[in-house]
Write a protein that holds these residues in place. Structure first.
Motif, PDB file in Angstrom:
ATOM      1  N   ILE A   7       0.850  -1.173   0.000  1.00  0.00           N
ATOM      2  CA  ILE A   7       0.000   0.000   0.000  1.00  0.00           C
ATOM      3  C   ILE A   7       0.892   1.231   0.000  1.00  0.00           C
ATOM      4  O   ILE A   7       1.559   1.515   0.984  1.00  0.00           O
ATOM      5  CB  ILE A   7      -0.886   0.022   1.241  1.00  0.00           C
ATOM      6  N   PHE A   8       0.850   1.949  -1.115  1.00  0.00           N
ATOM      7  CA  PHE A   8       1.846   3.006  -1.223  1.00  0.00           C
ATOM      8  C   PHE A   8       1.641   4.100  -0.205  1.00  0.00           C
ATOM      9  O   PHE A   8       2.604   4.677   0.284  1.00  0.00           O
ATOM     10  CB  PHE A   8       1.848   3.582  -2.644  1.00  0.00           C
ATOM     11  N   ILE A   9       0.241   4.565   0.088  1.00  0.00           N
ATOM     12  CA  ILE A   9       0.020   5.700   0.922  1.00  0.00           C
ATOM     13  C   ILE A   9       0.519   5.517   2.312  1.00  0.00           C
ATOM     14  O   ILE A   9       0.990   6.426   2.905  1.00  0.00           O
ATOM     15  CB  ILE A   9      -1.453   6.038   1.000  1.00  0.00           C
ATOM     16  N   ILE A  10       0.562   4.143   2.855  1.00  0.00           N
ATOM     17  CA  ILE A  10       0.983   3.898   4.223  1.00  0.00           C
ATOM     18  C   ILE A  10       2.487   3.793   4.335  1.00  0.00           C
ATOM     19  O   ILE A  10       3.048   3.843   5.403  1.00  0.00           O
ATOM     20  CB  ILE A  10       0.308   2.628   4.764  1.00  0.00           C
ATOM     21  N   SER A  11       3.131   3.680   3.216  1.00  0.00           N
ATOM     22  CA  SER A  11       4.590   3.659   3.259  1.00  0.00           C
ATOM     23  C   SER A  11       5.173   4.937   3.823  1.00  0.00           C
ATOM     24  O   SER A  11       6.213   4.942   4.423  1.00  0.00           O
ATOM     25  CB  SER A  11       5.152   3.429   1.853  1.00  0.00           C
ATOM     26  N   CYS A  12       4.504   6.049   3.578  1.00  0.00           N
ATOM     27  CA  CYS A  12       5.136   7.291   4.011  1.00  0.00           C
ATOM     28  C   CYS A  12       4.179   8.350   4.503  1.00  0.00           C
ATOM     29  O   CYS A  12       4.604   9.402   4.932  1.00  0.00           O
ATOM     30  CB  CYS A  12       6.004   7.865   2.903  1.00  0.00           C
ATOM     31  N   LYS A  13       2.906   8.110   4.448  1.00  0.00           N
ATOM     32  CA  LYS A  13       1.979   9.153   4.837  1.00  0.00           C
ATOM     33  C   LYS A  13       1.069   8.642   5.943  1.00  0.00           C
ATOM     34  O   LYS A  13       0.505   7.580   5.848  1.00  0.00           O
ATOM     35  CB  LYS A  13       1.115   9.572   3.645  1.00  0.00           C
ATOM     36  N   THR A  14       0.869   9.474   6.940  1.00  0.00           N
ATOM     37  CA  THR A  14      -0.020   9.079   8.022  1.00  0.00           C
ATOM     38  C   THR A  14      -0.459  10.284   8.823  1.00  0.00           C
ATOM     39  O   THR A  14       0.229  11.290   8.887  1.00  0.00           O
ATOM     40  CB  THR A  14       0.646   8.060   8.969  1.00  0.00           C
ATOM     41  N   THR A  15      -1.643  10.190   9.413  1.00  0.00           N
ATOM     42  CA  THR A  15      -2.074  11.204  10.369  1.00  0.00           C
ATOM     43  C   THR A  15      -1.898  10.707  11.792  1.00  0.00           C
ATOM     44  O   THR A  15      -2.186  11.414  12.746  1.00  0.00           O
ATOM     45  CB  THR A  15      -3.557  11.559  10.160  1.00  0.00           C
ATOM     46  N   THR A  16      -1.472   9.451  11.937  1.00  0.00           N
ATOM     47  CA  THR A  16      -1.296   8.889  13.270  1.00  0.00           C
ATOM     48  C   THR A  16      -0.252   9.673  14.047  1.00  0.00           C
ATOM     49  O   THR A  16       0.854   9.884  13.577  1.00  0.00           O
ATOM     50  CB  THR A  16      -0.849   7.418  13.179  1.00  0.00           C
ATOM     51  N   LYS A  17      -0.579  10.088  15.243  1.00  0.00           N
ATOM     52  CA  LYS A  17       0.299  10.964  16.005  1.00  0.00           C
ATOM     53  C   LYS A  17       1.210  10.168  16.925  1.00  0.00           C
ATOM     54  O   LYS A  17       0.741   9.360  17.711  1.00  0.00           O
ATOM     55  CB  LYS A  17      -0.526  11.936  16.855  1.00  0.00           C
ATOM     56  N   PRO A  18       2.522  10.411  16.840  1.00  0.00           N
ATOM     57  CA  PRO A  18       3.410   9.825  17.840  1.00  0.00           C
ATOM     58  C   PRO A  18       3.017  10.337  19.218  1.00  0.00           C
ATOM     59  O   PRO A  18       2.734  11.510  19.394  1.00  0.00           O
ATOM     60  CB  PRO A  18       4.794  10.344  17.436  1.00  0.00           C
ATOM     61  N   ILE A  19       2.986   9.445  20.197  1.00  0.00           N
ATOM     62  CA  ILE A  19       2.601   9.838  21.550  1.00  0.00           C
ATOM     63  C   ILE A  19       3.845  10.239  22.326  1.00  0.00           C
ATOM     64  O   ILE A  19       4.881   9.604  22.228  1.00  0.00           O
ATOM     65  CB  ILE A  19       1.861   8.682  22.251  1.00  0.00           C
ATOM     66  N   ILE A  20       3.749  11.298  23.078  1.00  0.00           N
ATOM     67  CA  ILE A  20       4.907  11.866  23.739  1.00  0.00           C
ATOM     68  C   ILE A  20       5.055  11.295  25.151  1.00  0.00           C
ATOM     69  O   ILE A  20       4.107  11.220  25.908  1.00  0.00           O
ATOM     70  CB  ILE A  20       4.778  13.404  23.803  1.00  0.00           C
ATOM     71  N   TYR A  21       6.281  10.909  25.476  1.00  0.00           N
ATOM     72  CA  TYR A  21       6.560  10.356  26.797  1.00  0.00           C
ATOM     73  C   TYR A  21       7.071  11.411  27.768  1.00  0.00           C
ATOM     74  O   TYR A  21       6.585  11.555  28.872  1.00  0.00           O
ATOM     75  CB  TYR A  21       7.643   9.266  26.668  1.00  0.00           C
ATOM     76  N   LEU A  68       3.436  20.249  11.588  1.00  0.00           N
ATOM     77  CA  LEU A  68       4.137  20.461  10.324  1.00  0.00           C
ATOM     78  C   LEU A  68       4.300  19.163   9.547  1.00  0.00           C
ATOM     79  O   LEU A  68       4.113  19.122   8.323  1.00  0.00           O
ATOM     80  CB  LEU A  68       5.509  21.097  10.583  1.00  0.00           C
ATOM     81  N   ILE A  69       4.646  18.078  10.247  1.00  0.00           N
ATOM     82  CA  ILE A  69       4.810  16.780   9.587  1.00  0.00           C
ATOM     83  C   ILE A  69       3.491  16.302   9.014  1.00  0.00           C
ATOM     84  O   ILE A  69       3.411  15.865   7.861  1.00  0.00           O
ATOM     85  CB  ILE A  69       5.404  15.738  10.560  1.00  0.00           C
ATOM     86  N   ASN A  70       2.421  16.378   9.809  1.00  0.00           N
ATOM     87  CA  ASN A  70       1.122  15.901   9.353  1.00  0.00           C
ATOM     88  C   ASN A  70       0.606  16.696   8.160  1.00  0.00           C
ATOM     89  O   ASN A  70      -0.185  16.181   7.364  1.00  0.00           O
ATOM     90  CB  ASN A  70       0.106  15.945  10.494  1.00  0.00           C
ATOM     91  N   ASN A  71       1.066  17.942   8.032  1.00  0.00           N
ATOM     92  CA  ASN A  71       0.676  18.770   6.894  1.00  0.00           C
ATOM     93  C   ASN A  71       1.745  18.781   5.799  1.00  0.00           C
ATOM     94  O   ASN A  71       1.711  19.615   4.903  1.00  0.00           O
ATOM     95  CB  ASN A  71       0.370  20.191   7.367  1.00  0.00           C
TER      96      ASN A  71
END
Length: 313
Positions: free
Chosen positions: A1-15, A32-35
């Motif tokens: 799946i090409f779109i999941i190779s490099c694009k996502t709106t999933t947010k890294p959770i901060i520790y 900035l990354i998500n946009n």
């Protein structure tokens, strides 16, 4: 799946929540990354790393940025560094799982996912990554369950929500049963360009060509210059032309694929394939051969191009 190779709106959770300034900077970088404002995101990361060189959150953002840009080796190296400095880091394990999935190392990807779930089973991104592996393996029942769990754990994980939708369609569920998800995504106005393409592709698989075209048109209204949407629009218009021979369809298909080829920052042999299909229907064989020769110089090892060469001999 090409779109999941490099694009996502999933947010890294901060520790690490010990530094308020870093927290605010990380939120800005995430935005900035998500946009897809990668250059500015990189500038912000580097500026902050000069002040906080060992901050796990910033290092994770940098690894995430690399992964979003498909810089897999750089991302993998940094995720491994994070794990060494903070061993119990399931998000870094999720990143490594994604990298290995993209590389085709399914077993290794699953190993990283299982390690992450063992550490912290309530992180949505781990279940999302697990669902992606199963989706690509066409194990849609398990994938659907994992995407649903991911979204239930974090209702901002819109990628999981979207994949729950198209997985349901892949499983043969009725559109009326599932369409509330797409309508919700539209109402929230958070659908990325590749949502429209994947949605249309599943509809096309279900022989709903007109609906697929509508979805792509909706996507182009929001993302008028997106190369992948332009390419898929051209392909679907070509498919409809094959059915009813309406010359306006093939004319519009040609306009869209030319715009795709002229404006694309991410050229692909798949775009060329669509272009050659349309040229084959609208021009004589000499034009087709000339265009094929041109793209063979650019993609001499492409299976798609080599198949065309064999076809017109």
């Amino acid at each position: 799946i090409f779109i999941i190779s490099c694009k996502t709106t999933t947010k890294p959770i901060i520790y690490d929540k010990t530094n308020e300034k870093v927290d605010k900077e990380v939120e800005l970088i995430r935005y900035l990354i998500n946009n897809r404002n990668f250059e500015e995101a990189e500038n912000q990361i580097e500026n902050n790393l000069r002040l906080f060189p060992d901050n796990i959150d910033l290092l994770h953002m940098k690894a995430w940025l690399y992964l979003t840009q498909n810089k897999l080796e750089e991302s993998e190296e940094l995720f491994n560094k994070i794990i060494k400095s903070k061993d119990k880091n399931p998000l870094a394990l999720a990143g490594l799982a994604r990298i290995n999935r993209i590389k085709g190392n399914k077993d290794k990807a699953i190993e990283f996912i299982n390690r992450g779930i063992l550490l912290q089973p309530m992180h949505s991104i781990l279940w999302f990554e697990k669902g992606l592996i199963e989706y690509e393996s066409k194990d849609y029942k398990r994938a659907y369950s994992d995407f649903n769990k991911s979204y239930m754990l974090d209702n901002k994980t819109y990628d999981a929500y979207f994949f729950k939708y198209i997985t349901g369609l892949k499983m043969g569920r009725e559109l009326d049963e599932m369409k509330y998800i797409w309508e919700d995504l539209m109402e929230k106005k958070i659908a990325l360009s590749w949502y429209y393409q994947h949605h249309a592709a599943v509809l096309f698989e279900r022989n709903q060509l007109d609906f697929a075209l509508k979805i792509i048109d909706d996507g182009l209204n929001v993302f008028p210059d997106d190369s992948y949407l332009l390419n898929y629009s051209a392909f679907l218009l070509y498919e409809k032309f094959i059915i009813n021979k309406d010359e306006e369809l093939i004319k519009k298909a040609k306009e869209n694929i030319l715009k795709c080829l002229e404006n694309s920052d991410e050229m692909s042999p798949n775009f060329v394939d669509t272009y050659l299909l349309i040229i084959e229907k609208t021009e004589d064989k000499s034009v087709l051969k000339k265009e094929l020769d041109k793209y063979y110089m650019i993609y001499p090892n492409s299976e798609i191009i080599l198949k065309w060469i064999k076809k017109i001999k």
